[in-house]
Design a protein around this motif. Structure first.
Motif: not given
Length: 561
Positions: A306-324
């Motif tokens: 979600r974009k209404q808040f600052n990004p959470p303290c998380v490290i995410l590993g992704v492969t789907n180009p949708f996340f770009t």
């Protein structure tokens, strides 16, 4: 696939069926939660085919997350066998033995009270006899234990046997694991499964190190192969080789729990790098959230994106180009290439400019200067084909020294918050540790700061200020403060055990003596953090006071107990 919201809200109320399951599979449940088989159904998509052992408890939401995490994204094009690991939230409580194990274990190897670890073995091969023309299936080991190396080896053994022999092999594996020794820290363990024996060592707080292969003495057996395996050793250099020029930048980002997204072409690559990143600050545990492999179907997708808040303290590993596009508001993105080409640092003003080129996309300005000598040594190692195990050892040693140099001043300052022993009275509540004051801590750095042991220059105080706002600091401080509080409690009880309560009682009102009796009873019931001889002395002090009380009061107190 439909996902329900069944929960463990009533996990303390067990049915007869659950009690029977726990009695039968208690040892298995200490090491693993279950083994899942996920297949592809033409109508449902990814679907749970089987869960072993039968009767194990999973919520509908957990089953849903497992099914989606069990397969690589369709764009990954993973053919053959693919291995990776995942994490997913769980509300289920730890077993009693896991709680006992956590008391002795090093922090980075404790059973996770809020997440499952999943070790995935996915197979995709052409099969013209099937409607889609492909055989697709995953075997997943679900556990609370972060024994990365061990469980990768276990799944490498049992998954292919299941593909060859069917469900009988998984049933046999469950029965073998149910005969494993008790989960204990500080032990050499022999773990038999499907005709092989994994031999490993689980460190405790006394041995201290994450891997102690020097403690293991190989057991030789002419009949059964013994496989020496480290519990958690991960070859961090292989995962970081293309990013080695940015080692110190990444160390700072992880230390300060910055939001990071790792984009790769396969879950194997992204899960390996996410895990390697969390290891950069050992022996300090990485205490923020991280997901080695994350999909758009995950139940936390909206929470993390979600974009209404600052990004959470998380490290995410992704492969789907949708996340770009979805994570373009995140401040730090690591985009891996399909080769080991050196990755560039790309300072972009807006993540919308994130292109397809591999690189570290960030505007972060490091507080510390690079140690160019270690970077040069590692690059020389790449050019001369130095074994990755040696490169990994060099990376770990350098970052271990850097993290320890950063934490030792904090450890020293924390120890100074202990009240003087003369302020501890046997007849009053123990004092509390003095408050943590950042400015007082900063004042100690000139004569005992990390720059004196590392030789690395920079704005150390600025880095500490950022660190103080992170889950990494909060978890460390909570544990150290708890240790100080327990120590003060123990010192107060030792003082009480050695005091003369008969002399103390002279001139005291009966209500005060009764209050002390009740306090001693409560202490002895609560398994206080003191040595056995102190506990014996406390029991004698209780007897001393009982002798003083009149018979009618003794009767009332005995009836109340």
């Amino acid at each position: 696939m439909a996902c329900g919201m069944e929960s463990y809200a009533c996990s303390d109320i067990t049915t007869l069926e659950e009690r029977e399951f726990n009695a039968k599979w208690s040892r298995f449940s200490d090491w693993l939660h279950c083994i899942c088989v996920v297949t592809f159904d033409l109508e449902l998509g990814q679907a749970m085919e089987n869960v072993y052992p039968p009767g194990v408890k999973l919520t509908d939401q957990e089953k849903c997350n497992i099914c989606y995490l069990a397969f690589p994204d369709s764009n990954s094009g993973c053919m053959g066998d693919t291995q990776f690991h995942v994490k997913l939230r769980s509300l289920a409580p730890l077993t009693r033995q896991q709680l006992r194990y956590n008391e002795e274990s090093v922090p980075t190897l404790r059973a996770d009270s809020t997440h499952y670890w999943g070790f995935v073995y996915f197979r995709q091969v052409k099969d013209p006899s099937l409607p889609r023309g492909y055989f697709q299936k995953s075997i997943i080991l679900l556990t609370r234990l972060p024994f990365i190396n061990l469980f990768y080896k276990v799944i490498q053994l049992i998954a292919p046997k299941h593909f060859e022999d069917g469900e009988r092999s998984l049933e046999a594996a469950c029965h073998d694991i149910n005969r494993w020794p008790r989960l204990d820290a500080g032990q050499n363990t022999l773990l038999p499964v499907l005709g092989s024996v994994f031999q490993s060592y689980i460190p405790n707080q006394q041995t201290g190190k994450v891997s102690r292969s020097d403690i293991i003495k190989q057991v030789h057996s002419p009949n059964v192969p013994h496989i020496l395996v480290s519990i958690q050793d991960v070859n961090v250099f292989d995962a970081l080789s293309s990013l080695i020029s940015h080692l110190h930048l990444l160390w700072e980002l992880v230390l300060t729990a910055e939001p990071i997204v790792v984009m790769a072409s396969s879950p194997t690559e992204c899960s390996a790098l996410v895990q390697a990143l969390t290891y950069l600050i050992q022996p300090l545990p990485y205490s923020a959230e991280y997901r080695p492999y994350f999909t758009i179907h995950d139940s936390e997708f909206k929470e993390f994106t979600r974009k209404q808040f600052n990004p959470p303290c998380v490290i995410l590993g992704v492969t789907n180009p949708f996340f770009t596009k979805t994570l373009q508001h995140w401040p730090h993105t690591i985009k891996l290439s399909d080769t080991s080409i050196k990755t560039k640092l790309r300072k972009v003003g807006n993540m919308k400019n994130l292109d397809t080129a591999p690189g570290v996309y960030t505007q972060y300005k490091p507080f510390l200067e690079k140690d160019k000598s270690i970077i040069k040594k590692l690059h020389n190692g790449i050019r001369t084909d130095r074994p990755s195990e040696v490169q990994t050892a060099m990376v770990k040693r350098h970052l271990l020294e850097l993290t320890q140099s950063f934490m030792i001043p904090l450890e020293r300052y924390m120890a100074s918050l202990m009240p003087l022993q003369k302020n501890i009275s046997p007849f009053r509540a123990p004092p509390i540790p003095n408050p943590f004051n950042p400015e007082d801590f900063f004042a100690t750095l000139q004569h005992a700061g990390p720059h004196l042991t590392t030789g690395i220059k920079g704005d150390w105080i600025g880095l500490y200020r950022n660190f103080f706002r992170t889950p990494n600091f909060s978890a460390w401080f909570h544990e150290r403060h708890s240790n100080l509080t327990n120590k003060l409690h123990a010192l107060q009880l030792e003082s009480l055990a050695e005091s003369d309560l008969k002399k103390w009682s002279v001139g005291k009102k009966e209500v005060e003596i009764v209050d002390m009796v009740l306090k001693l009873r409560e202490v002895l019931k609560s398994d206080p953090p003191v040595a056995d001889n102190t506990r014996t002395l406390l029991a004698r002090r209780l007897e001393d006071l009982n002798c003083i009380l009149p018979e009618d009061m003794k009767s009332i107190l005995n009836a109340a107990s």
